[in-house]
Design an enzyme around this catalytic site. Structure first.
Site, short mmCIF file in Angstrom:
data_model
loop_
_atom_site.label_atom_id
_atom_site.label_comp_id
_atom_site.label_asym_id
_atom_site.label_seq_id
_atom_site.Cartn_x
_atom_site.Cartn_y
_atom_site.Cartn_z
N CYS A 1 -6.07 93.48 -7.60
CA CYS A 1 -6.13 93.61 -6.14
C CYS A 1 -4.73 93.93 -5.61
N HIS A 2 -4.67 94.37 -4.36
CA HIS A 2 -3.40 94.83 -3.78
C HIS A 2 -2.29 93.81 -3.77
N THR A 3 -2.65 92.56 -3.51
CA THR A 3 -1.62 91.54 -3.38
C THR A 3 -0.85 91.33 -4.69
N HIS B 1 -5.58 87.00 -9.07
CA HIS B 1 -6.21 85.98 -8.21
C HIS B 1 -7.70 86.26 -8.02
N GLU B 2 -8.29 87.11 -8.87
CA GLU B 2 -9.68 87.50 -8.68
C GLU B 2 -10.42 87.36 -10.01
N CYS C 1 -10.34 71.06 -0.31
CA CYS C 1 -10.23 69.65 -0.73
C CYS C 1 -11.25 68.77 -0.02
N CYS D 1 -8.37 67.19 3.87
CA CYS D 1 -7.18 67.41 4.71
C CYS D 1 -7.63 67.66 6.15
N CYS E 1 -9.57 71.02 6.48
CA CYS E 1 -10.94 70.98 5.97
C CYS E 1 -11.83 70.14 6.89
N CYS F 1 -7.28 75.24 3.83
CA CYS F 1 -6.98 73.91 3.28
C CYS F 1 -5.48 73.79 3.02
N ARG G 1 -0.92 73.52 -0.46
CA ARG G 1 -0.34 74.77 0.02
C ARG G 1 1.13 74.92 -0.36
N CYS H 1 -12.13 87.40 -4.64
CA CYS H 1 -11.33 87.90 -3.51
C CYS H 1 -12.11 88.91 -2.67
N ARG I 1 -12.54 99.15 -7.51
CA ARG I 1 -12.02 97.99 -8.22
C ARG I 1 -11.97 98.28 -9.72
P1 NAD Z 1 -7.93 99.88 -0.71
O1 NAD Z 1 -6.66 100.61 -1.02
O2 NAD Z 1 -9.00 99.86 -1.72
O3 NAD Z 1 -8.53 100.48 0.65
C1 NAD Z 1 -7.78 100.83 1.77
C2 NAD Z 1 -8.45 102.06 2.40
O4 NAD Z 1 -7.81 102.32 3.65
C3 NAD Z 1 -8.34 103.32 1.56
O5 NAD Z 1 -9.62 103.88 1.35
C4 NAD Z 1 -7.43 104.23 2.39
O6 NAD Z 1 -7.77 105.60 2.25
C5 NAD Z 1 -7.72 103.71 3.80
N1 NAD Z 1 -6.67 104.03 4.77
C6 NAD Z 1 -5.32 104.03 4.58
N2 NAD Z 1 -4.69 104.38 5.70
C7 NAD Z 1 -5.63 104.61 6.64
C8 NAD Z 1 -5.61 105.02 8.01
N3 NAD Z 1 -4.44 105.27 8.64
N4 NAD Z 1 -6.78 105.13 8.67
C9 NAD Z 1 -7.95 104.91 8.03
N5 NAD Z 1 -8.05 104.53 6.72
C10 NAD Z 1 -6.90 104.38 6.05
O7 NAD Z 1 -7.50 98.39 -0.30
P2 NAD Z 1 -8.46 97.09 -0.24
O8 NAD Z 1 -8.53 96.45 -1.57
O9 NAD Z 1 -9.72 97.47 0.44
O10 NAD Z 1 -7.58 96.13 0.70
C11 NAD Z 1 -7.42 96.44 2.08
C12 NAD Z 1 -6.45 95.46 2.73
O11 NAD Z 1 -7.04 94.15 2.78
C13 NAD Z 1 -5.12 95.29 1.99
O12 NAD Z 1 -4.08 95.24 2.96
C14 NAD Z 1 -5.28 93.93 1.32
O13 NAD Z 1 -4.03 93.33 1.06
C15 NAD Z 1 -6.08 93.19 2.35
N6 NAD Z 1 -6.77 91.95 1.93
C16 NAD Z 1 -6.77 90.89 2.78
C17 NAD Z 1 -7.41 89.71 2.44
C18 NAD Z 1 -7.46 88.55 3.41
O14 NAD Z 1 -7.88 87.47 3.01
N7 NAD Z 1 -7.07 88.73 4.66
C19 NAD Z 1 -8.06 89.61 1.20
C20 NAD Z 1 -8.08 90.71 0.37
C21 NAD Z 1 -7.42 91.88 0.73
C1 022 Z 2 -5.76 88.61 -1.25
N1 022 Z 2 -4.98 88.71 -0.15
C2 022 Z 2 -4.68 90.02 0.01
C3 022 Z 2 -5.27 90.72 -0.98
N2 022 Z 2 -5.94 89.82 -1.76
C4 022 Z 2 -4.59 87.68 0.65
C5 022 Z 2 -3.25 87.50 0.92
C6 022 Z 2 -2.85 86.46 1.78
C7 022 Z 2 -3.79 85.63 2.36
C8 022 Z 2 -5.12 85.80 2.06
C9 022 Z 2 -5.53 86.83 1.21
C10 022 Z 2 -3.38 84.62 3.27
C11 022 Z 2 -3.71 84.58 4.61
C12 022 Z 2 -3.11 83.46 5.16
C13 022 Z 2 -2.42 82.83 4.15
N3 022 Z 2 -2.56 83.55 2.99
C14 022 Z 2 -1.66 81.57 4.32
C15 022 Z 2 -2.53 80.42 4.07
C16 022 Z 2 -1.88 79.11 4.48
O1 022 Z 2 -0.72 79.12 4.90
O2 022 Z 2 -2.55 78.10 4.35
C17 022 Z 2 -2.01 83.20 1.76
C18 022 Z 2 -2.75 82.53 0.80
C19 022 Z 2 -2.18 82.16 -0.44
C20 022 Z 2 -0.85 82.46 -0.70
C21 022 Z 2 -0.10 83.13 0.25
C22 022 Z 2 -0.67 83.50 1.47
C23 022 Z 2 -0.23 82.03 -2.01
O3 022 Z 2 -0.83 81.32 -2.77
N4 022 Z 2 0.95 82.49 -2.34
C24 022 Z 2 -4.19 82.19 1.02
ZN ZN Z 3 -7.12 90.09 -3.39
#
Ligand code: NAD
Ligand code: 022
Ligand code: ZN
Length: 369
Positions: free
Chosen positions: A40-42, A62-63, A92, A95, A98, A106, A110, A169, A364
């Site tokens: 995954c991206h992270t 992480h997945e 948990c 906390c 939760c 949670c 952390r 994830c 993926r």
């Molecule tokens: P990905 O690279 O598979 O998909 C991103 C898509 O966005 C691509 O298809 C790309 O072409 C498109 N894109 C890029 N720029 C664009 C634009 N300007 N306008 C429209 N589309 C555009 O990535 P992913 O695995 O789907 O992850 C997406 C995001 O979600 C990442 O930033 C990732 O870190 C985040 N994420 C967040 C969490 C969370 O808990 N908040 C969890 C997982 C992933």
């Molecule tokens: C997963 N992510 C992006 C792609 N795949 C992702 C990244 C960060 C978070 C969630 C998903 C995230 C959002 C908010 C937080 N995190 C903070 C949570 C908190 O402070 O309680 C986050 C998480 C874990 C970690 C860092 C940031 C870590 O373990 N290093 C859930």
């Molecule tokens: Zn992820």
């Protein structure tokens, strides 16, 4: 014991596949054999050196999904042989967060998790006598890991590891953003920005809850066909829209969407997503993780007129409670995971998985141990 792992020894260097040492589980901890992990991206964000919290050497990932091999003292909810998905957002159930029922974030472990350590402040991984850090409490790029009991969801035993690892994830984040964060309802109109590994799961979540209109926005035209398969009703390529994108989308959705989702991590897109919400009630959910230091902006008028900006971590899912349900949805044919796993690799070729992600070739990639 020894475990085979893809170790990140330093930022901006390819992962190295090596045998490292793993200490057994201490009190409240569980030894898990990881059978499959998504990329995954992270993981790349941290490897690239752009993550200010990134620490090295570490075992990324992480997945994942795997099997319990051993449990430490005091562990009651898991036993040897149980199938599990590691949780970077633990649960948990004790906390303040939760117990609030208002968030899934949670706080029990952390502080140590963010430092790459187990809750007792030490690492279980060692290489040549030096500690190697954990990552997000999961480190699924290792064949064996030790994780806290509260960071493991027990899942049914007939679920295939090479598919349900993605629930660790991407699947949960995308579907959860729809049902737990937005709480989107039947008949709604929605726009999803970014049709990758997360956005396509947002789309299938919207189809599942019975959305009326599901607009997908992506600059990669190659994403149209698969998004349609997952429930997208209208595709918009911003590069092909004449004039501003926001008024185009507002018009297409008959006054703005009830819900919009950013799954790109681009702050300009986040602004477009908010502004293409319906006046008075539209909600925009930020899923994408932006580069460190980035800021979002809009005119306050957008919020004064009733649009709502929200964010989500792990789709708002409470891992130990919700992840097993999503596995059931997959096993009952309610959601599609198979078509999103475009590549499978052995651990030795894990670095190629990062290349596929960057090229936009994969949705993926999954590594099987
Ligand atoms: P990905 O690279 O598979 O998909 C991103 C898509 O966005 C691509 O298809 C790309 O072409 C498109 N894109 C890029 N720029 C664009 C634009 N300007 N306008 C429209 N589309 C555009 O990535 P992913 O695995 O789907 O992850 C997406 C995001 O979600 C990442 O930033 C990732 O870190 C985040 N994420 C967040 C969490 C969370 O808990 N908040 C969890 C997982 C992933
Ligand atoms: C997963 N992510 C992006 C792609 N795949 C992702 C990244 C960060 C978070 C969630 C998903 C995230 C959002 C908010 C937080 N995190 C903070 C949570 C908190 O402070 O309680 C986050 C998480 C874990 C970690 C860092 C940031 C870590 O373990 N290093 C859930
Ligand atoms: Zn992820």
């Amino acid at each position: 014991m020894k475990t085979r792992a893809a170790v990140a020894f330093a930022a901006r260097k390819p992962l190295e596949i090596v045998e490292i040492d793993l200490d057994g589980p201490k009190a409240g901890e569980v030894l898990v054999e990881i059978r499959a992990t998504g990329i995954c991206h992270t993981d790349y964000f941290t490897l690239s050196g752009a993550d200010p919290e990134g620490l090295f050497p570490c075992v990324l990932g992480h997945e994942g999904a795997g099997i319990v091999v051993d449990v430490g003292a005091g562990v009651t909810s898991l036993k040897k042989g149980d199938h599990v998905i590691p949780l970077y957002t633990p649960e948990c159930r004790q906390c303040k967060s939760c117990l609030s029922r208002k968030t899934n974030l949670c706080t029990a472990i952390r502080a140590t998790q963010g430092k790459g350590l187990m809750p007792d402040g030490t690492s279980r991984f060692m290489c040549d006598g030096e500690p190697v850090l954990h990552y997000m409490g999961t480190s699924t790029f290792s064949n064996f890991i030790v994780a806290p009991e509260i960071a493991l969801a027990k899942i049914r035993e007939d679920a295939p590891f090479d598919k349900v690892c993605y629930i660790g994830c991407g699947v949960t984040t995308g579907i959860g953003a729809v049902i737990w964060t937005a709480k989107a309802e039947v008949g709604c109109r929605a726009i999803v920005f970014g049709l990758g590994g997360i956005g396509l799961n947002v789309i299938q979540g919207l189809r599942m809850i019975g959305a009326e209109q599901i607009v997908g926005v992506d600059i990669n035209p190659g994403r149209k066909a698969i998004a349609e398969k997952f429930g997208m009703t209208h595709f918009v390529n911003p590069k092909e829209v004449e004039g501003d994108l926001v008024p185009y989308l507002v018009d297409l959705t008959g006054g703005g969407a009830d819900y919009t989702f950013d799954a790109t991590g681009n702050v300009n897109v986040m602004r477009q997503a908010l502004e293409s919400c319906h006046r008075g009630w539209g909600q925009s959910i930020v899923i994408g993780v932006a580069p460190s230091g980035a800021e979002i902006s809009t005119r306050p008028f957008q919020l004064v007129t009733g649009r709502v900006w929200k964010g989500t971590a792990f789709g708002g899912a409470r891992g130990r409670t919700d992840v097993p349900r999503i596995v059931d949805w997959y096993m009952n044919g309610k959601i599609n995971i198979d078509d999103l796993i475009t590549h499978k690799l052995p651990l030795e070729r894990i670095n190629e998985g990062f290349d596929l992600m960057h090229a936009g070739t994969s949705i993926r990639s999954v590594v099987e141990f």
